[in-house]
Write a protein that holds these residues in place. Structure first.
Motif, PDB file in Angstrom:
ATOM      1  N   LYS A 214      31.782  55.703  86.153  1.00 38.84           N
ATOM      2  CA  LYS A 214      31.138  56.542  87.143  1.00 38.84           C
ATOM      3  C   LYS A 214      29.747  56.506  87.015  1.00 38.84           C
ATOM      4  O   LYS A 214      29.236  56.676  88.212  1.00 38.84           O
ATOM      5  CB  LYS A 214      31.578  58.129  86.598  1.00 38.84           C
ATOM      6  CG  LYS A 214      31.083  59.228  87.527  1.00 38.84           C
ATOM      7  CD  LYS A 214      31.740  60.555  87.129  1.00 38.84           C
ATOM      8  CE  LYS A 214      33.058  60.965  87.812  1.00 38.84           C
ATOM      9  NZ  LYS A 214      33.381  62.158  87.586  1.00 38.84           N
ATOM     10  N   PHE A 215      28.881  56.328  86.018  1.00 36.35           N
ATOM     11  CA  PHE A 215      27.482  56.066  85.807  1.00 36.35           C
ATOM     12  C   PHE A 215      27.027  54.981  86.726  1.00 36.35           C
ATOM     13  O   PHE A 215      26.126  55.110  87.647  1.00 36.35           O
ATOM     14  CB  PHE A 215      27.182  56.054  84.528  1.00 36.35           C
ATOM     15  CG  PHE A 215      25.419  55.779  84.578  1.00 36.35           C
ATOM     16  CD1 PHE A 215      24.686  56.833  84.738  1.00 36.35           C
ATOM     17  CD2 PHE A 215      25.108  54.357  84.178  1.00 36.35           C
ATOM     18  CE1 PHE A 215      23.237  56.401  84.513  1.00 36.35           C
ATOM     19  CE2 PHE A 215      23.609  54.115  84.114  1.00 36.35           C
ATOM     20  CZ  PHE A 215      22.857  55.214  84.608  1.00 36.35           C
ATOM     21  N   THR A 216      27.907  53.875  86.584  1.00 39.99           N
ATOM     22  CA  THR A 216      27.478  52.374  87.209  1.00 39.99           C
ATOM     23  C   THR A 216      27.747  52.764  88.972  1.00 39.99           C
ATOM     24  O   THR A 216      26.740  52.366  89.632  1.00 39.99           O
ATOM     25  CB  THR A 216      28.321  51.511  86.909  1.00 39.99           C
ATOM     26  OG1 THR A 216      28.167  51.301  85.554  1.00 39.99           O
ATOM     27  CG2 THR A 216      27.977  50.396  87.432  1.00 39.99           C
ATOM     28  N   ARG A 217      28.883  53.572  89.358  1.00 38.92           N
ATOM     29  CA  ARG A 217      29.381  53.781  90.695  1.00 38.92           C
ATOM     30  C   ARG A 217      28.105  54.476  91.343  1.00 38.92           C
ATOM     31  O   ARG A 217      27.690  54.155  92.453  1.00 38.92           O
ATOM     32  CB  ARG A 217      30.440  54.307  90.713  1.00 38.92           C
ATOM     33  CG  ARG A 217      31.487  53.367  90.548  1.00 38.92           C
ATOM     34  CD  ARG A 217      32.829  53.845  90.839  1.00 38.92           C
ATOM     35  NE  ARG A 217      32.902  55.416  90.434  1.00 38.92           N
ATOM     36  CZ  ARG A 217      33.948  55.817  90.306  1.00 38.92           C
ATOM     37  NH1 ARG A 217      35.183  55.525  90.493  1.00 38.92           N
ATOM     38  NH2 ARG A 217      34.039  57.177  89.619  1.00 38.92           N
ATOM     39  N   ILE A 218      27.690  55.632  90.539  1.00 34.08           N
ATOM     40  CA  ILE A 218      26.473  56.660  91.291  1.00 34.08           C
ATOM     41  C   ILE A 218      25.064  55.412  91.113  1.00 34.08           C
ATOM     42  O   ILE A 218      24.316  55.747  92.123  1.00 34.08           O
ATOM     43  CB  ILE A 218      26.409  57.610  90.338  1.00 34.08           C
ATOM     44  CG1 ILE A 218      27.671  58.720  90.358  1.00 34.08           C
ATOM     45  CG2 ILE A 218      25.031  58.578  90.681  1.00 34.08           C
ATOM     46  CD1 ILE A 218      27.773  59.590  89.368  1.00 34.08           C
ATOM     47  N   ALA A 219      25.022  54.974  90.042  1.00 35.58           N
ATOM     48  CA  ALA A 219      23.584  54.155  89.995  1.00 35.58           C
ATOM     49  C   ALA A 219      23.485  53.194  91.021  1.00 35.58           C
ATOM     50  O   ALA A 219      22.447  52.874  91.865  1.00 35.58           O
ATOM     51  CB  ALA A 219      23.372  53.538  88.565  1.00 35.58           C
ATOM     52  N   LEU A 220      24.581  52.447  91.385  1.00 37.23           N
ATOM     53  CA  LEU A 220      24.585  51.460  92.389  1.00 37.23           C
ATOM     54  C   LEU A 220      24.671  51.938  93.882  1.00 37.23           C
ATOM     55  O   LEU A 220      23.874  51.435  94.595  1.00 37.23           O
ATOM     56  CB  LEU A 220      25.857  50.589  92.185  1.00 37.23           C
ATOM     57  CG  LEU A 220      26.064  49.681  91.353  1.00 37.23           C
ATOM     58  CD1 LEU A 220      27.388  48.979  91.200  1.00 37.23           C
ATOM     59  CD2 LEU A 220      24.884  48.564  91.591  1.00 37.23           C
ATOM     60  N   THR A 221      25.119  53.172  94.019  1.00 41.86           N
ATOM     61  CA  THR A 221      25.086  54.020  95.400  1.00 41.86           C
ATOM     62  C   THR A 221      23.652  54.276  95.553  1.00 41.86           C
ATOM     63  O   THR A 221      23.330  53.926  96.696  1.00 41.86           O
ATOM     64  CB  THR A 221      26.016  54.751  95.284  1.00 41.86           C
ATOM     65  OG1 THR A 221      27.345  54.650  94.976  1.00 41.86           O
ATOM     66  CG2 THR A 221      26.268  55.816  96.650  1.00 41.86           C
ATOM     67  N   ILE A 222      23.049  54.873  94.474  1.00 41.75           N
ATOM     68  CA  ILE A 222      21.643  55.380  94.700  1.00 41.75           C
ATOM     69  C   ILE A 222      20.709  53.983  95.021  1.00 41.75           C
ATOM     70  O   ILE A 222      19.841  54.020  95.979  1.00 41.75           O
ATOM     71  CB  ILE A 222      21.297  56.036  93.462  1.00 41.75           C
ATOM     72  CG1 ILE A 222      21.957  57.361  93.623  1.00 41.75           C
ATOM     73  CG2 ILE A 222      19.694  56.321  93.494  1.00 41.75           C
ATOM     74  CD1 ILE A 222      21.491  58.238  92.224  1.00 41.75           C
ATOM     75  N   VAL A 223      20.743  52.935  94.179  1.00 39.61           N
ATOM     76  CA  VAL A 223      19.958  51.798  94.522  1.00 39.61           C
ATOM     77  C   VAL A 223      20.225  51.075  95.865  1.00 39.61           C
ATOM     78  O   VAL A 223      19.413  50.900  96.547  1.00 39.61           O
ATOM     79  CB  VAL A 223      20.378  50.655  93.351  1.00 39.61           C
ATOM     80  CG1 VAL A 223      19.661  49.430  93.731  1.00 39.61           C
ATOM     81  CG2 VAL A 223      19.956  51.182  92.076  1.00 39.61           C
ATOM     82  N   THR A 224      21.549  51.279  96.236  1.00 41.26           N
ATOM     83  CA  THR A 224      21.606  50.911  97.715  1.00 41.26           C
ATOM     84  C   THR A 224      21.074  51.599  98.748  1.00 41.26           C
ATOM     85  O   THR A 224      20.427  51.007  99.610  1.00 41.26           O
ATOM     86  CB  THR A 224      23.388  50.789  97.901  1.00 41.26           C
ATOM     87  OG1 THR A 224      23.792  50.028  96.704  1.00 41.26           O
ATOM     88  CG2 THR A 224      23.673  50.111  99.373  1.00 41.26           C
ATOM     89  N   VAL A 225      21.193  53.068  98.675  1.00 40.40           N
ATOM     90  CA  VAL A 225      20.553  53.938  99.497  1.00 40.40           C
ATOM     91  C   VAL A 225      18.938  53.728  99.548  1.00 40.40           C
ATOM     92  O   VAL A 225      18.418  53.528 100.544  1.00 40.40           O
ATOM     93  CB  VAL A 225      20.966  55.464  99.210  1.00 40.40           C
ATOM     94  CG1 VAL A 225      20.144  56.358 100.129  1.00 40.40           C
ATOM     95  CG2 VAL A 225      22.259  55.670  99.598  1.00 40.40           C
TER      96      VAL A 225
END
Length: 77
Positions: A16-27
């Motif tokens: 879950k942490f990786t998914r959130i971090a990747l989404t934030i970096v993408t945005v």
């Protein structure tokens, strides 16, 4: 004593942490890459305007590629 058989995933795309971090970096790459980064490079650091715009475009394209990756892996629906 009882053992708990829950698998806790801390790495990989399933975390879950990786998914959130990747989404934030993408945005950040999509929205900040072509706007604030060229401004900081050109006006604050004194880099050439065309080079700073080029870096901003590259960051934007990287963000779009990451977004397609996240949609394909069903991290972002």
């Amino acid at each position: 004593m009882m053992e708990n058989n829950e698998n806790v995933e801390v790495s990989g795309i399933e975390s879950k942490f990786t998914r959130i971090a990747l989404t934030i970096v993408t945005v950040f790459l999509i929205f900040i890459g072509p706007t604030y980064i060229p401004y900081l490079l050109a006006n604050v650091l004194g880099m050439e305007y065309v080079a700073s715009i080029g870096i901003g475009v590259v960051l934007f394209i990287l963000g779009i590629v990451m977004l397609f990756f996240l949609v394909r892996k069903k991290v972002v629906t």
